[in-house]
Design an enzyme around this catalytic site. Structure first.
Site, PDB file in Angstrom:
ATOM      1  N   GLU A  91       0.828  -1.210   0.000  1.00 48.76           N
ATOM      2  CA  GLU A  91       0.000   0.000   0.000  1.00 48.76           C
ATOM      3  C   GLU A  91       0.863   1.261   0.000  1.00 48.76           C
ATOM      4  OE1 GLU A  91      -3.350   0.077  -0.367  1.00 48.76           O
ATOM      5  OE2 GLU A  91      -3.048  -2.066  -0.701  1.00 48.76           O
ATOM      6  N   TRP A 122       1.792   1.755  -3.433  1.00 50.17           N
ATOM      7  CA  TRP A 122       0.711   2.299  -4.258  1.00 50.17           C
ATOM      8  C   TRP A 122       0.805   3.817  -4.354  1.00 50.17           C
ATOM      9  CZ3 TRP A 122      -2.827   0.689  -7.636  1.00 50.17           C
ATOM     10  CH2 TRP A 122      -3.923   1.504  -7.913  1.00 50.17           C
ATOM     11  N   TRP A 134     -23.291   9.578 -18.714  1.00 46.17           N
ATOM     12  CA  TRP A 134     -23.531   9.858 -17.301  1.00 46.17           C
ATOM     13  C   TRP A 134     -24.845  10.622 -17.146  1.00 46.17           C
ATOM     14  CZ3 TRP A 134     -20.368   6.952 -14.782  1.00 46.17           C
ATOM     15  CH2 TRP A 134     -19.039   6.796 -15.171  1.00 46.17           C
ATOM     16  N   ASN A 155     -11.070   2.615   4.226  1.00 48.16           N
ATOM     17  CA  ASN A 155     -10.714   2.385   2.827  1.00 48.16           C
ATOM     18  C   ASN A 155     -11.680   1.451   2.109  1.00 48.16           C
ATOM     19  OD1 ASN A 155      -8.755   2.620   0.553  1.00 48.16           O
ATOM     20  ND2 ASN A 155      -8.642   0.417   0.858  1.00 48.16           N
ATOM     21  N   TRP A 188     -17.698  10.062 -12.442  1.00 51.59           N
ATOM     22  CA  TRP A 188     -16.757   9.834 -11.341  1.00 51.59           C
ATOM     23  C   TRP A 188     -16.110  11.132 -10.861  1.00 51.59           C
ATOM     24  CZ3 TRP A 188     -11.697  11.262 -12.251  1.00 51.59           C
ATOM     25  CH2 TRP A 188     -11.282  11.366 -13.591  1.00 51.59           C
ATOM     26  N   TRP A 215     -10.253   6.842  -7.965  1.00 48.93           N
ATOM     27  CA  TRP A 215     -11.575   7.024  -8.556  1.00 48.93           C
ATOM     28  C   TRP A 215     -11.644   6.400  -9.949  1.00 48.93           C
ATOM     29  CZ3 TRP A 215     -16.380   8.383  -7.101  1.00 48.93           C
ATOM     30  CH2 TRP A 215     -16.530   8.868  -5.810  1.00 48.93           C
TER      31      TRP A 215
END
Length: 464
Positions: A264, A267, A295, A333, A351, A374
């Site tokens: 992580e 990341w 959308w 998370n 988004w 996202w």
């Protein structure tokens, strides 16, 4: 007399393992500066929750520097112009700074380097993402391959201690009063729920110390919202109150399987790698085919978005997460992903609307992490889930034992049993003061899958 060097602080608000500060201290007297530049980031200037954190973090940093006789000068405006002005005032020729990867900061670094001697240092990440290259010399766009290459270069260098030989210049230097920046909310003051956070370097190291004994259980506990299984280090890492190298070395000494957490931390490097390659990633689909995604827009869409932001969707796990976000400035998370997926796929909303909401509400909002995460959930990113992989909140909630989490953040449901609380409407015990589902899961799923067909019609290779 030795001329002073300037240390330009941004998201690196610490003394320990701060390479720019260490280099400046080696050269002689030091002047620290933080410039609140809201123009350079444009739409991505720091949000309300981050401003609360920044106020307290700058207060802590100023106090730590003052103990060693070094001033932290506060200026507001164009960062390049203000630092050039400060350099003239104190007679400095050199500016030391930790290199940042947000596009506006890279632009500012280029401009400042033309006006003064700017020395950039590492320290934001485990390694410079530009140095993580494929066999053919290209940049990685997929996390798994990036992580494998980064992992082979680890561990990072041992963190260095805060310099003990700091000194500041003589004489008074003009500085803004932090209170005049009005970073803290007043009317209304929505921050009482932030009280258990401890911004600043000392708070960061306290959080790290508390987490290390629990790291072996992280891989399972991080998915359980009702447990305190995450590190809660994300806002400290974002604001640079502790270095990723310090986190790596502390965690690596923990007991049990530390790899899931180290991954992580890696990341963060990957998301900086992405925005370094694609600076506009927060605003543009990583896969162009999704520009055709239909959308929802208009009054009904706006009403659904408002219900989502307020935690009034009728899906208890989603609502709990959104209320935690507003009250606490942070969200678990696992629930972040569920709530994001719900907005995108159940409500069929762009988004970027959710990304902007998270940006304003999260104390750990990070340009790289926010945009990449996202787009990963939305299926629009260069490395992402297929759009058709739709998280089911009513399944996720019992699977990850979220009953007590829901009770904490959705008090209307606190009296329900573990069996009913995940879907009180289906169980026939929905309280009158809790809303009906904004849309049924099956109906939402079918609508989303029909919508994404416009993307695959445009590009049959696009992941659906």
């Amino acid at each position: 007399m030795t001329t002073p060097s300037i240390v330009w602080f941004r998201q690196d608000l610490r003394l320990a393992d701060q390479p720019a500060l260490a280099a400046a201290a080696h050269d002689g007297p030091v002047v620290g500066v933080y410039v609140l530049d809201d123009d350079a980031p444009g739409a991505w200037k720091i949000g309300g929750a981050q401003r609360w954190w920044l106020h307290h973090s700058l207060t802590a940093l100023a106090a730590d520097l003052k103990k060693q006789g070094v001033p932290l000068i506060l200026r507001r405006g164009d960062a390049v112009a203000e630092i050039a002005k400060l350099a003239k005032e104190v007679g400095a020729e050199t500016v030391h700074a930790v290199h940042h990867y947000e596009p506006w900061w890279k632009t500012a670094e280029d401009a400042l380097g033309k006006a003064l001697t700017l020395k950039l240092h590492g320290g934001m990440l485990l390694d410079d993402p530009d140095s993580i290259r494929t066999g053919s010399g290209g940049r990685y766009r997929m996390f798994t391959a990036f992580w494998k290459a980064l992992r082979e270069r680890m561990p990072p260098p041992e963190p260095i201690a805060a310099p003990r030989n700091l000194s500041g210049p003589s004489g008074k230097i003009a500085s803004d009063d932090l209170a005049d920046w009005k970073l803290l909310p007043t009317t209304p003051d929505w921050s009482p729920g932030f009280a258990d956070w401890k911004p600043g370097e000392a708070g960061a190291h306290a959080a790290l110390k508390a987490f290390v004994p629990k790291v072996g259980a992280y891989d399972i506990a991080r998915n359980l919202p009702s447990e305190e299984g995450t590190s809660r280090l994300s806002p400290h890492l974002h604001h640079g109150e502790v270095s990723p190298a310090a986190v790596w070395h502390a965690v690596a000494k923990g007991k049990g399987d530390t790899e899931p957490y180290l991954r992580e931390v890696g990341w963060r490097d990957f998301t900086s790698n992405v925005i370094d390659i694609l600076p506009g990633y927060a605003d543009a689909n990583g896969r162009n085919a999704y520009d055709a995604m239909p959308w929802r827009e208009g009054k009904d869409a706006d009403a659904d978005f408002k219900a989502w932001t307020e935690g009034r969707t009728g899906y208890p796990l989603v609502d709990a997460g959104m209320r935690q976000l507003w009250t606490h400035g942070w969200m678990h998370n696992r629930v972040r992903m569920v709530a994001a997926s719900f907005m995108i796929k159940h409500l069929l909303l762009d988004w970027r609307r959710g990304e902007a909401w998270y940006w304003d509400c999260l104390i750990d909002a990070d340009y790289g992490n926010n945009s990449v995460n996202w787009q990963w959930v939305a299926g629009t990113g260069i490395d992402s889930n297929p759009f058709g992989r739709i998280m089911a909140p009513l399944t996720q909630s019992p699977k990850f034992e979220a009953a007590d989490y829901i009770r904490t953040w959705v008090p209307e449901l606190a009296g329900l049993s573990d069996g009913a609380i995940h879907d009180p409407e289906e169980a026939g015990c929905r309280p009158d003061d809790y809303p009906e589902k904004i849309i049924g899961h099956r109906e939402a799923r079918e609508r989303a899958l029909q919508a994404v067909k416009k993307v695959t019609a445009r590009d049959p290779g696009a992941p659906d």
